[in-house]
Design a protein around this motif. Structure first.
Motif, short mmCIF file in Angstrom:
data_model
loop_
_atom_site.label_atom_id
_atom_site.label_comp_id
_atom_site.label_asym_id
_atom_site.label_seq_id
_atom_site.Cartn_x
_atom_site.Cartn_y
_atom_site.Cartn_z
N VAL A 181 34.35 48.53 40.51
CA VAL A 181 34.97 47.36 39.87
C VAL A 181 36.23 46.95 40.64
CG1 VAL A 181 36.10 46.48 37.78
CG2 VAL A 181 33.99 47.82 37.61
N ILE A 182 37.02 47.91 41.07
CA ILE A 182 38.22 47.59 41.85
C ILE A 182 37.83 46.87 43.14
CG2 ILE A 182 40.15 48.57 43.16
CD1 ILE A 182 40.27 50.79 40.97
N ASP A 183 36.81 47.38 43.83
CA ASP A 183 36.36 46.74 45.07
C ASP A 183 35.82 45.34 44.81
OD1 ASP A 183 37.08 49.06 46.40
OD2 ASP A 183 35.00 49.80 46.60
N GLY A 200 45.36 53.95 39.03
CA GLY A 200 46.51 53.06 39.07
C GLY A 200 46.70 52.18 37.85
N PHE A 201 45.80 52.26 36.88
CA PHE A 201 45.96 51.47 35.65
C PHE A 201 47.09 52.05 34.83
CE2 PHE A 201 41.65 50.53 36.89
CZ PHE A 201 41.42 49.23 36.47
N ARG A 202 47.85 51.16 34.19
CA ARG A 202 48.95 51.58 33.32
C ARG A 202 48.89 50.80 32.02
NH1 ARG A 202 48.51 54.83 36.66
NH2 ARG A 202 50.06 55.58 38.14
N MET A 255 45.20 48.44 29.33
CA MET A 255 45.71 48.99 30.57
C MET A 255 45.44 47.95 31.66
SD MET A 255 44.52 53.01 30.39
CE MET A 255 45.68 53.59 31.63
N ARG A 256 46.30 47.93 32.66
CA ARG A 256 46.19 46.92 33.72
C ARG A 256 46.48 47.55 35.07
NH1 ARG A 256 45.95 41.42 33.48
NH2 ARG A 256 46.27 41.56 31.24
#
Length: 168
Positions: free
Chosen positions: A108-110, A139-141, A160-161
């Motif tokens: 999903v990130i890619d 890296g989601f926070r 989270m983003r």
């Protein structure tokens, strides 16, 4: 059960329009095995028509993790307000802890990076510490935004983003 050595055999596929039966099969498995993790229900999903499943796949990007022709997990992504929204993440119990979930999140990130989305957001139900740790690794926070899962499901969830790097 798979072990870490098997990670090399895992493949991530982006489902196409004709893969709606695979989506239906794994989604029904996910809803049956982990009803607490989703806003929809197995009984509702079982009422969907074949055309509903086709339409669902047309509206989202869906990834499927497989090894040796066994479906191991899935995750979806949709465009929403000029951002990517990670949805419907699930991994089979026997594939948990093997890296399958990491591969799905990475897909999903890619995808979002290739589409030039500035960020990806998702919701995690309160108490799902395993999912929160997975997303945190990537890296989601937490954003501080919370709400209920749905009007019919008052359980708390939080957003989270992940902000993606922008190319100069």
């Amino acid at each position: 059960m798979m072990n870490a050595m098997d990670i090399e055999s895992i493949r991530i596929h982006q489902l196409g329009p004709d893969d709606w039966q695979r989506l239906r099969r794994i989604r029904l498995l996910a809803l049956a095995e982990a009803p607490y993790a989703f806003g929809s229900t197995l009984s509702w999903a079982q009422t969907r028509t074949d055309q509903n499943w086709r339409d669902l796949l047309a509206l989202r990007t869906q990834f499927l993790a497989t090894a040796d022709d066994h479906d191991l997990g899935t995750v979806g992504a949709i465009a929403e307000d000029n951002a990517a929204h990670l949805i419907s993440m699930w991994v089979t119990p026997e594939a948990r802890g093997t890296g399958v979930a990491d591969l799905l999140v990475r897909s999903v990130i890619d995808w979002a990076t290739a589409k030039n989305y500035p960020d990806i957001h998702l919701e995690v139900s309160a108490g799902n510490a395993t999912a929160e740790r997975l997303y945190h690794r990537h890296g989601f926070r937490r954003t501080g935004v919370t709400g209920t899962i749905s009007p019919e499901d008052p359980r708390l969830e939080f957003e989270m983003r992940l902000t993606l790097s922008t190319n100069p």
